[in-house]
Motif scaffolding. Structure first.
Motif, PDB file in Angstrom:
ATOM      1  N   GLY A  20       0.826  -1.210   0.000  1.00 39.22           N
ATOM      2  CA  GLY A  20       0.000   0.000   0.000  1.00 39.22           C
ATOM      3  C   GLY A  20       0.853   1.250   0.000  1.00 39.22           C
ATOM      4  N   THR A  21       0.508   2.199   0.854  1.00 40.50           N
ATOM      5  CA  THR A  21       1.247   3.462   0.914  1.00 40.50           C
ATOM      6  C   THR A  21       2.518   3.370   1.742  1.00 40.50           C
ATOM      7  OG1 THR A  21       0.037   4.286   2.850  1.00 40.50           O
ATOM      8  CG2 THR A  21      -0.921   4.743   0.675  1.00 40.50           C
ATOM      9  N   GLY A  22       2.813   2.181   2.265  1.00 42.68           N
ATOM     10  CA  GLY A  22       4.076   1.976   2.969  1.00 42.68           C
ATOM     11  C   GLY A  22       4.062   2.246   4.453  1.00 42.68           C
ATOM     12  N   GLN A  23       2.897   2.347   5.040  1.00 40.22           N
ATOM     13  CA  GLN A  23       2.827   2.636   6.477  1.00 40.22           C
ATOM     14  C   GLN A  23       3.522   1.561   7.308  1.00 40.22           C
ATOM     15  OE1 GLN A  23      -0.874   1.996   8.670  1.00 40.22           O
ATOM     16  NE2 GLN A  23      -0.741   4.069   9.499  1.00 40.22           N
ATOM     17  N   THR A  24       3.209   0.298   7.015  1.00 41.78           N
ATOM     18  CA  THR A  24       3.814  -0.797   7.775  1.00 41.78           C
ATOM     19  C   THR A  24       5.315  -0.884   7.538  1.00 41.78           C
ATOM     20  OG1 THR A  24       1.802  -2.136   7.882  1.00 41.78           O
ATOM     21  CG2 THR A  24       3.892  -3.306   8.038  1.00 41.78           C
ATOM     22  N   ALA A  25       5.727  -0.814   6.278  1.00 42.40           N
ATOM     23  CA  ALA A  25       7.151  -0.915   5.959  1.00 42.40           C
ATOM     24  C   ALA A  25       7.947   0.186   6.652  1.00 42.40           C
ATOM     25  CB  ALA A  25       7.353  -0.842   4.446  1.00 42.40           C
TER      26      ALA A  25
END
Length: 238
Positions: free
Chosen positions: A46-51
Motif C-alpha cells: 500500500g502506501t508503505g505505512q507498515t514498511a
C-alpha cells in the motif's frame, strides 16, 4: 469507469486499512525475533505505512511490494519524505521478482485473499529462508455459512474468487509447503475502524465520488455480515 474496492483504497491512500490496523501489526512483530539482520518483505505494501514502521523500529532490511502503481508511487513518496532506505518493487504476489530463500519474514496484511491464493502461497514459500515466517492477516468466513447469493455478492464487490474459512486457509498453507500453521482469532471485528476516518491518508489529486461510495458500501457490508465475515491471523513457518 468501473472502479474497484482496491482502486478506492489506493485513491484515498488509506494506511492501515487491514483488519486490526497498524496496532495489530506492531503486536505481531513484537512477538517475533526481528533484528537488524532480518530481511522482511511487505507484500501489498500500500502506501508503505507498515514498511516505514518496521524500518524505524527494527533498522532491518525492508522490501515493499505492490502491484498498484498508485500505491507504489505513494509508498516511494512516503519513504523519501522520511529518508528511509526501503526498497520498493512493483510486482505481483503470484510472480515475486526475488531469488529463492531471500527473506526471513513476509507480511501479508489483507492481501493474499485478493490474489490467486495457491500460487501466491507457493511464491511466499519459495522466497522465505528455512525457518522463515509468514504473518498473514486475512479475511476469513465464519462457520455460519453464506448463502450462494451472499457469497457471490461479497466476491464480486471485493474482486476475490472465494471467501475462505479457517479450515480452508489452513489447507492451502499446508498444501503450499508450510510445515506449521498457527491461527489466532482476535477480539476485534473484520475492520474495527472505519477506513473513512483512519488517521493515515495520502490522497490523490483527483478523487471521483464513486470511490467514496465504494468505501461507504464496504462499511455497510462489514456491518451487515458481521456474524459471517471476520479475519484471522495466520502464522506459518517454512
Amino acid at each position: 469507469m468501473n472502479y474497484t474496492y482496491l482502486d478506492s483504497l489506493a485513491t484515498y491512500g488509506v494506511g492501515g486499512a487491514h483488519p486490526g490496523g497498524l496496532q495489530l501489526t506492531k503486536q505481531l512483530l513484537a512477538r517475533e525475533k526481528v533484528n537488524r539482520k532480518s530481511a522482511i518483505l511487505d507484500v501489498g505494501c500500500g502506501t508503505g505505512q507498515t514498511a516505514a514502521y518496521i524500518f524505524r523500529q527494527y533498522q532491518c532490511y525492508v522490501t515493499a511490494l505492490d502491484n498498484n502503481q498508485v500505491m507504489v508511487d505513494k509508498a516511494i513518496q512516503r519513504f523519501r519524505s522520511l529518508h528511509l532506505p526501503i526498497k520498493v518493487v512493483k510486482g505481483q504476489t503470484e510472480h515475486l521478482p526475488f531469488k529463492n530463500e531471500t527473506f526471513d519474514f513476509i507480511l501479508s496484511e489483507s492481501v493474499t485473499a485478493f490474489t490467486n491464493i495457491p500460487v501466491s502461497l507457493s511464491e511466499y514459500k519459495r522466497v522465505l529462508k528455512p525457518n522463515g515466517v509468514l504473518l498473514a492477516i486475512e479475511m476469513t468466513a465464519e462457520p455460519l455459512p453464506f448463502t450462494k447469493k451472499e457469497k457471490q455478492f461479497i466476491c464480486g464487490f471485493y474482486g476475490v474468487s472465494d471467501v475462505l474459512t479457517e479450515t480452508e486457509w489452513r489447507y492451502h498453507f499446508l498444501k503450499s509447503g508450510f510445515r506449521q500453521v498457527k491461527i489466532k482469532k482476535h477480539k476485534h471485528h473484520f475492520v474495527p475502524q472505519d477506513v473513512m476516518y483512519a488517521n493515515d491518508f495520502m490522497l490523490s489529486n483527483q478523487i471521483h465520488e464513486k470511490h467514496y461510495e465504494i468505501l461507504e458500501q464496504h462499511q455497510q457490508i462489514v456491518s451487515k455480515y458481521k456474524d459471517k465475515l471476520n479475519y484471522r491471523v495466520y502464522r506459518c513457518t517454512v
